[in-house]
Design an enzyme around this catalytic site. Sequence first.
Site, PDB file in Angstrom:
ATOM      1  N   SER A 200      56.834 -56.720  23.547  1.00 40.00           N
ATOM      2  CA  SER A 200      57.643 -56.921  24.743  1.00 40.00           C
ATOM      3  C   SER A 200      57.190 -58.204  25.449  1.00 40.00           C
ATOM      4  O   SER A 200      57.194 -59.269  24.836  1.00 40.00           O
ATOM      5  CB  SER A 200      57.566 -55.680  25.637  1.00 40.00           C
ATOM      6  OG  SER A 200      58.582 -55.698  26.613  1.00 40.00           O
ATOM      7  N   GLU A 319      66.391 -50.462  20.727  1.00 41.79           N
ATOM      8  CA  GLU A 319      65.555 -51.027  21.780  1.00 41.79           C
ATOM      9  C   GLU A 319      65.992 -50.644  23.200  1.00 41.79           C
ATOM     10  O   GLU A 319      65.197 -50.196  24.019  1.00 41.79           O
ATOM     11  CB  GLU A 319      65.538 -52.562  21.678  1.00 41.79           C
ATOM     12  CG  GLU A 319      64.835 -53.124  20.476  1.00 41.79           C
ATOM     13  CD  GLU A 319      63.320 -53.171  20.637  1.00 41.79           C
ATOM     14  OE1 GLU A 319      62.804 -52.707  21.667  1.00 41.79           O
ATOM     15  OE2 GLU A 319      62.667 -53.688  19.720  1.00 41.79           O
ATOM     16  N   HIS A 429      62.575 -48.959  22.593  1.00 39.72           N
ATOM     17  CA  HIS A 429      61.578 -49.973  22.949  1.00 39.72           C
ATOM     18  C   HIS A 429      60.229 -49.321  23.207  1.00 39.72           C
ATOM     19  O   HIS A 429      60.132 -48.337  23.950  1.00 39.72           O
ATOM     20  CB  HIS A 429      62.056 -50.695  24.209  1.00 39.72           C
ATOM     21  CG  HIS A 429      61.269 -51.909  24.580  1.00 39.72           C
ATOM     22  ND1 HIS A 429      61.297 -53.067  23.850  1.00 39.72           N
ATOM     23  CD2 HIS A 429      60.426 -52.143  25.627  1.00 39.72           C
ATOM     24  CE1 HIS A 429      60.530 -53.976  24.425  1.00 39.72           C
ATOM     25  NE2 HIS A 429      59.978 -53.434  25.507  1.00 39.72           N
TER      26      HIS A 429
END
Length: 513
Positions: A200, A319, A429
């Site tokens: 990330s 995600e 995610h």
Amino acid sequence: MLSGCTSGGAATPAPPDAAVVHTASGTLRGTVAPDHRLFAGVPYAAPPVGPLRFRPPAPASAWEGERQATRFGPRCLQDPGSDPEFGRQTDEDCLTLNVWTPPVSERKRPVMVWIHGGAFVNGSGGIYDARWLAARGDIVVVTVNYRLGTVGFLAHPGLGEPGDVGNYGLADQQAALRWVRDHIADFGGDPERVTVAGESAGGMSVCDHLVAPGSAELFDAAIIQSAPCQAQAPLPVAEQRSLEYAAAVGCPDPATAADCLRALPADKLRKPVWFVGIGADDLTGPVTGTTALPVDPPRAIADGKAARVPVLIGTNRDEFTLFVALRYLQQGDRYTPEQYPGLLADTFGPNAAEVAARYPVDRYGPDPRTNVPLAYSAAVTDGEFACVTDRMADGLSRAAPVYAYEFNDRAAPAPEPLRTLPFPVGASHSLELRYLFDVGGAPPLSGEQQTLSEQMIDYWSTFVATGAPSAPDGPDWPQVGDGSYLSLQPDGSRVTTGFAAEHQCAFWSTLGR
């Protein structure tokens, strides 16, 4: 014969204490388990407080005697309103790192430096228990704290020379990499084999390091997980937002703002400075067009100006469901079919109608409680994550070997709140992280998932060791070349060439995404 003596009568020297490491800065005492060691809360830079606030990191001071390295240091200052660790101590004096090693050996192990995610506004290196990578992967893992939010990235023009403001958090990461270069051999690590890795915002940081002048020669390979390496805030925008922020916290005069900002109580600076708005999301972070980051990473990579090192890069199948879920849980957002065009317009602007035609709600089932969140998530996953990753992989592969993956366990364990939603989050995610680190907070892996975890650890650790991922029980992982991706699945990972088509990347390329 007395125990401890040789046949010649000389005493056998006691083995060195595995919990103790001697560095140029002083002696550290960590913790030792049968399969790994941990040295926690090690300072790599001076506390960035008082006159050192909003400045590049200064060297850490040496210490006398033995320093305890058995507890993680405080997390860097962050906004409690977006705190994933629910109030654990935060402090400006936070520039520490943690070193996880295999058991002591004469052989120097390769090193992975892990940069945590958290949108550049929250998180810490202490979240990531890296003992699996150290024990099974036989590598040294360093997890890093770096300045976040306002104290990490405020780009007020009064804080430095023109173009040399902001990016303090990025400079912290570079200081940690220099610390690894200079000290990791003391812990059994090989300073000649260092991989910088992150997920990330941590992965976006890795993109920055691939093109930042100050990061050159500090690493030999890179891992980018779930990081949309997109255009970041240009200096003029960041400076204007920073001027507005300073005025709002009581430092309106640009001529005196630097002293004023450095004198403020830390709590006045917990709220992040926002540089860029994308849809409903505000972003902070590194600033481009600066001394530290002259060129935006995507442009530099497209121009062939990134570091020529092997890269392992990938994304998760679903995600964006995490971000939709967080809005649902935190803000009560309940997306309806009537709201769908507006959601797309907020995110994709004048391209919203084309996106809606490609991602019609009815493709995702008849229930609006489910189909609208899933349609919106699929569009943003493809446009902002998957196809950005595909484009980055292609650009980077022109200069060095690139290995691309998709994490595709759509039943990955998730924290309890994410299991109570009316729609599934799938392979969302951050959910791949618990296959590499013991991050807790979710049900344990199943037997098949544990096998996948071990396979991923093997792939990641051999990449760190050699620049090419491999696993004894997994398929050969080809370079990205013809569009090959490794799909990581608990029922058997497999190589696929259908990633770009599945995520409609040809369509997204027509929109410039």
